[in-house]
Design a protein around this motif. Structure first.
Motif, PDB file in Angstrom:
ATOM      1  N   TRP A  11       0.840  -1.190   0.000  1.00 46.07           N
ATOM      2  CA  TRP A  11       0.000   0.000   0.000  1.00 46.07           C
ATOM      3  C   TRP A  11       0.879   1.246   0.000  1.00 46.07           C
ATOM      4  N   GLY A  12       0.520   2.232  -0.820  1.00 50.95           N
ATOM      5  CA  GLY A  12       1.259   3.487  -0.898  1.00 50.95           C
ATOM      6  C   GLY A  12       2.418   3.476  -1.874  1.00 50.95           C
ATOM      7  N   GLU A  44      -0.510   4.887  -7.866  1.00 49.96           N
ATOM      8  CA  GLU A  44      -0.171   4.568  -6.474  1.00 49.96           C
ATOM      9  C   GLU A  44      -1.117   3.487  -5.983  1.00 49.96           C
ATOM     10  N   VAL A  46      -3.477   1.884  -3.626  1.00 51.54           N
ATOM     11  CA  VAL A  46      -4.300   2.415  -2.544  1.00 51.54           C
ATOM     12  C   VAL A  46      -4.954   1.315  -1.711  1.00 51.54           C
ATOM     13  N   GLN A  47      -4.853   0.075  -2.191  1.00 53.02           N
ATOM     14  CA  GLN A  47      -5.387  -1.048  -1.425  1.00 53.02           C
ATOM     15  C   GLN A  47      -4.786  -2.339  -1.957  1.00 53.02           C
ATOM     16  N   ASP A  62      -4.512   3.698  -7.993  1.00 46.98           N
ATOM     17  CA  ASP A  62      -5.062   4.983  -8.390  1.00 46.98           C
ATOM     18  C   ASP A  62      -4.143   5.599  -9.435  1.00 46.98           C
TER      19      ASP A  62
END
Length: 81
Positions: A11-12, A44, A46-47, A62
């Motif tokens: 994530w991120g 990026e 996001v999940q 995203d």
């Protein structure tokens, strides 16, 4: 029972589309088979989820204009660009 495969990305994390990503029908406002993100598009994560039947990690990425569900072979770390 087979253990779920651990995700390669987190994530991120910044990634790029490794291939052209087309609408598979999961974006009802966009025609099916329409190009959502061209190869090289930046995004990026996001999940991070898991597809139970296929025993694979699935990433929600995203890309700015669209959030797209991706498999590991469809994305690459930003540095690999």
């Amino acid at each position: 029972m087979i253990e779920p495969r651990l995700p390669k990305f987190e994530w991120g994390q910044q990634v790029v589309a490794a291939i052209d990503l087309y609408n598979d029908g999961s974006h009802p406002e966009v025609p099916e088979d329409h190009l959502l993100v061209p190869a090289g598009g930046m995004g990026e994560i996001v999940q991070v989820g898991h597809h139970a039947e296929a025993n694979l990690p699935v990433y929600m990425v995203d890309f700015g204009l669209a959030v797209v569900g991706c498999l590991e072979e469809e994305i690459a770390p930003e540095a690999a660009r």
